[in-house]
Write a protein that holds these residues in place. Structure first.
Motif, short mmCIF file in Angstrom:
data_model
loop_
_atom_site.label_atom_id
_atom_site.label_comp_id
_atom_site.label_asym_id
_atom_site.label_seq_id
_atom_site.Cartn_x
_atom_site.Cartn_y
_atom_site.Cartn_z
N PHE A 86 13.57 -18.26 126.10
CA PHE A 86 12.95 -17.10 126.75
C PHE A 86 11.57 -16.76 126.16
CE2 PHE A 86 12.19 -12.51 127.11
CZ PHE A 86 12.27 -12.35 128.48
N GLY A 87 11.52 -16.60 124.85
CA GLY A 87 10.26 -16.22 124.19
C GLY A 87 9.17 -17.27 124.38
N GLU A 142 9.01 -19.36 127.05
CA GLU A 142 8.60 -19.31 128.46
C GLU A 142 7.62 -18.17 128.68
OE1 GLU A 142 12.26 -19.09 130.58
OE2 GLU A 142 12.75 -21.19 130.16
N VAL A 143 7.90 -17.03 128.04
CA VAL A 143 6.98 -15.89 128.15
C VAL A 143 5.59 -16.29 127.64
CG1 VAL A 143 6.50 -13.60 127.23
CG2 VAL A 143 8.79 -14.15 128.02
N ARG A 144 5.57 -17.15 126.62
CA ARG A 144 4.30 -17.63 126.07
C ARG A 144 3.69 -18.76 126.90
NH1 ARG A 144 6.74 -15.18 122.39
NH2 ARG A 144 5.79 -14.34 120.51
#
Lengths: 351, 268
Positions: free
Chosen positions: A98-99, A101-103
């Protein structure tokens, strides 16, 4: 300049002062624990570092950069929660990714990183499972992996082991330390469990009522507590009422028996109520020449497994705890028996 | 002892069957009656007539459309509100819960008269246009469905640790849109589906507001009109609306069970 600096940080919620004038410098790679009873302000301080709360006063610097009012999603600080906080709609691998993909990281790289952190927490085969298919301990390891995957500048852990049972807690504690040392990541760990703080930390910050009571290595905190609060919160401590007989010779009287103590600074004595502090594990049964001796009557014997805790009545209303290591051939004294206790002079001090 | 137990069991069966009869007998009677459109034989003639009536489909489509728009608008309004209240303004929960219950207290007739009074003159001339009236109808239905919408969403939010999930996402670098779309909404799926079906069921059968605002265009007033004028068709319509409602309930059960069964017991 230190890696993380909290300078004069205070936080008030309405009339309640949750944190008062908090000052701390953390070096890169250090493992720091905030230790204190619930409501002492340790979690609030951690949340201010994470960005979930804003200080009413003071400044927070990370790598020399002022992050006091920066929103949490722009800080690159990993956080692990007591309740795990895994996203229930995502698999383990998706949680970890998740983290990244956010980046907007490259897909192939994300896959690689997910695999890397999964092997770090030794759950390589669990990527496709959902959080509800994991045990509490596994969930918390995934939460740790998720926080580490983004390569945060700082790792924050908010009572991560409180919801787990004793055995898993111990295992995971060792694992957290192993991973922290392997990655050399600067870590702040909030706990109310003194054993966790003592066993994990490079330094401990003991907090009470929103203020720092003492900062020091686990050894310093345990052996040289600077306040009554620290002394009694960390480990067991006997605090006996004393009458100081001769300050120059370090002699006092406890329940009518003379005791010699470690030299003390006068400031403590001026504070009025003085007591003799001694840890239960420093006291032994029997007589040894040249050591402090106390006579008393056994009030109770409590079996705790590896240790046996004796409560000895020295005088009217004066009880002292004595911890003895359990041995198979050891015959503990019975309540009512009169015993002699001995302990070295350097083991006790005035508080 | 054993006899007492058997007697107790007998009594519970008795009451249960009595309860079932209380609900089912009128329904069965209505159903049988709806089959008697053709003299002396049982037939589905009444149903055929209902389904052949273009007004049935027209009003049904209209109400369905209004229902879907109500669901969409209601969710857009309620989900972020309920989320924000849980996250940042927990003290307001008491008030919002109370407000969400008001539609149960205020009769629909009062609501619709109030709406017409306010929105038919300056500065709002909503009732003068087709779109304006429909918008007003949707707005009124959102109010009417508020108790179901808010309750369902709030219960859904209570089932997840909103604050911890939000903060976890934030610490991983996510901003508000990502948090809402990727974390909160997927975990509210079941709650939103129940809210949607309850809202749809409410809108499809609603009479008072629809008849004052749009009249016979809506399904509720149409059913009422048929009920007044056509003997057998009204019964068949009653059965159809029952089946529809049950179908909605069944869907809710189906969707929520899919989720519940996925979690093995005791897995935490």
């Amino acid at each position: 300049m230190a890696f993380l600096v909290l300078s004069h940080v205070s936080k008030a919620f309405g009339q309640t002062q949750a944190v008062k004038d908090f000052n701390l410098e953390v070096e890169k790679g250090e493992f720091i624990s905030f230790l204190g009873p619930s409501g002492c302000g340790k979690t609030t301080t951690l949340r201010m570092i994470a960005g979930f709360e804003q200080p009413t006063e003071g400044q927070i610097l990370l790598e020399g950069e002022d992050i006091t009012f920066r929103p949490p999603h722009q800080r690159n600080v990993g956080m692990v929660f007591q309740s795990y906080a895994l996203f229930p709609n995502m698999t383990v691998a998706q949680n970890i990714a998740f983290g990244l993909e956010v980046r907007k990281m490259d897909r192939a790289k994300i896959k690689e990183r997910v695999h890397e952190v999964l092997s770090l927490i030794q759950l390589e085969d669990y990527g496709g499972r959902y959080p509800y298919q994991l045990s509490g301990g596994q969930q918390q390891r995934v939460a740790l992996a998720r926080a580490l995957a983004i390569r945060p500048r700082l790792l924050l852990l908010d009572e991560p082991l409180s919801a787990l049972d004793a055995k898993i807690r111990l295992e995971l504690r060792q694992e957290i330390r192993r991973i922290q040392q392997a990655l050399g990541i600067t870590t702040i760990y909030v706990t109310h469990d003194q054993e966790e703080a003592l066993s994990l930390s490079d330094r401990i910050v003991v907090m009470n009522q929103g203020q720092i009571e003492q900062i020091g290595t686990p050894f310093e905190i345990y052996n040289y507590p600077q306040s009554e609060f620290v002394a009694s919160f960390v480990g067991q401590l006997n605090l006996l009422p004393v009458e100081v007989l001769d300050l120059s010779k370090n002699i006092c009287r406890v329940a009518g028996q003379e005791i010699r103590f470690t030299p003390t600074t006068n400031s403590i004595l001026k504070s009025g109520k003085v007591r003799l502090a001694i840890r239960p594990e420093e006291i032994r049964l029997g007589m040894v020449e040249g050591e402090n001796l106390l006579r008393g009557e056994i009030a109770s014997v409590i079996f705790l497994g590896s240790i046996i805790r004796l409560r000895v009545k020295l005088g009217e209303g004066i009880l002292i705890s004595v911890d003895q290591f359990n041995e198979r051939h050891f015959q503990p004294p019975r309540p009512g028996e009169v015993v002699t206790l001995h302990f070295p002079i350097h083991a006790c001090w005035l508080l | 002892m054993k006899r007492n137990l058997r007697l107790g069991l007998l009594w519970s069966w008795f009451w249960m069957i009595l309860g079932w009869l209380y609900f089912l007998l009128p329904l069965l009677a209505t159903f049988l009656f709806s089959l008697r459109a053709k003299k002396d034989t049982l037939s589905f003639l009444a149903y055929e007539r209902v389904f052949k009536d273009p007004n049935f489909w027209k009003t049904f489509a209209f109400s369905l459309e209004i229902g879907l728009i109500t669901i969409l608008a209601g969710l857009v309004l309620i989900v972020p509100t309920a989320y924000w209240i849980r996250l940042r303004l927990p003290r307001l929960r008491m008030i919002t819960e109370f407000v969400s219950m008001l539609p149960f207290v205020v009769p629909a007739i009062v609501l619709v008269f109030g709406l017409i009074r306010v929105f038919s003159g300056a500065p709002f001339y909503l009732t003068n246009t087709y779109m304006g009236t429909n918008a007003l109808l949707v707005a009124a239905y959102i109010v009417l469905a508020l108790p179901y919408l808010y309750r369902a969403i709030d219960t859904g939010l209570a089932a997840i640790d909103v604050r911890a999930l939000t903060e976890a996402a934030q610490s991983l670098g996510a901003g508000w849109p990502v948090i809402l779309l990727r974390i909160i909404l997927p975990n509210l799926r079941v709650a939103m589906i129940s809210a949607a079906f309850l809202t749809l069921a409410t809108v499809m059968g609603e009479f008072t507001i629809a008849s004052f605002l749009v009249g016979i265009k809506a399904f509720g007033p149409y059913m009422s009109l048929v009920g007044q004028n056509k003997t057998y068709e009204s019964s068949s319509l009653a059965i159809i609306s029952f089946v529809l409602t049950w179908a909605f309930m069944g869907f809710i059960q189906l969707f929520s069970r899919g989720r519940a069964e996925a979690a093995p017991p005791g897995a935490h």
